[in-house]
Motif scaffolding. Structure first.
Motif, short mmCIF file in Angstrom:
data_model
loop_
_atom_site.label_atom_id
_atom_site.label_comp_id
_atom_site.label_asym_id
_atom_site.label_seq_id
_atom_site.Cartn_x
_atom_site.Cartn_y
_atom_site.Cartn_z
N THR A 97 0.83 -1.21 0.00
CA THR A 97 0.00 0.00 0.00
C THR A 97 0.86 1.26 0.00
N ALA A 98 2.11 1.12 0.41
CA ALA A 98 3.06 2.25 0.41
C ALA A 98 4.46 1.68 0.30
N GLN A 141 5.52 1.00 -3.85
CA GLN A 141 4.07 0.95 -3.73
C GLN A 141 3.51 0.20 -4.94
#
Length: 204
Positions: A97-98, A141
């Motif tokens: 997600t990151a 990401q």
């Protein structure tokens, strides 16, 4: 030992883990160089080609071999179909997600370990070990492609994979002497008292 001592815990918090979402795993084996001792340094086709799950490759003695869907977790998963004195590859995807650097543990059952992330070789160990290899990977990401190569000799091949750090936490020291600030220490309360044993109390 004279006096009383107070030590404050200054252990830093471990970095917050950004866990990846692990996608499907595939494995392929039975690759062998003309001299099996060269398996580790030999770049077999799957190292440079785009992932093609339906393609048939030539393994040892020109035997056909293909990618096969597998499930891998923290416990070792045997791979009896890949043979001995061979190079085995495992491929997976890690969705983030990151962007983050994430610690992992790779178990090879005593075989060598080479790791690529998004096509870049990030780790290579020609000497195997019975315990998992701890390795931190820098992931972007979105989707990340993970490729693992293992070369065994006469031992059965297996693979395990887990995300996360161990219980050790960040490196020490984790405590600092705060005796003087609390009125203790060599010049403070009970500084002239001598003890023949050591008693420790933990409080917050």
């Amino acid at each position: 030992f004279h006096g009383l001592r107070v030590y404050a815990n200054v252990k830093a918090d471990a970095p917050k883990l950004v866990p990846p979402k692990v996608g499907a795993w595939h494995a392929i084996g039975m690759f062998r160089a003309a001299n099996p001792a060269d398996n580790f340094k030999t770049a077999f086709p799957v190292e440079t080609e785009k992932f093609q799950p339906d393609k048939t490759y030539k393994g040892k003695r020109d035997m056909p071999t293909k990618w096969a869907a597998k499930e891998f977790k923290a416990e070792p998963t045997p791979l009896p179909d890949v043979g001995q004195n061979c190079a085995t590859y495992v491929r997976g995807t890690l969705e983030m997600t990151a962007a983050a650097e994430v610690p992992f543990a790779f178990g090879t059952g005593g075989s060598t370990l080479t790791v690529w992330v998004n096509g870049e070789k990030v780790f290579a160990a020609e000497k195997g070990q019975p315990e998992p290899f701890p390795l931190s990977l820098k992931l972007k990401q979105g989707a990340n492609e993970l490729l693992v190569k293992m070369c065994n000799t006469d031992q059965p091949q297996s693979f395990s994979f887990s995300a996360g750090g161990g219980d050790g936490g960040p490196p020490g020291p984790w405590f600092t002497d705060a005796s003087a600030a609390w009125g203790f220490g060599p010049d403070g309360l009970a500084s002239d008292a001598k003890g023949d044993t050591l008693a420790v109390a933990d409080f917050t």
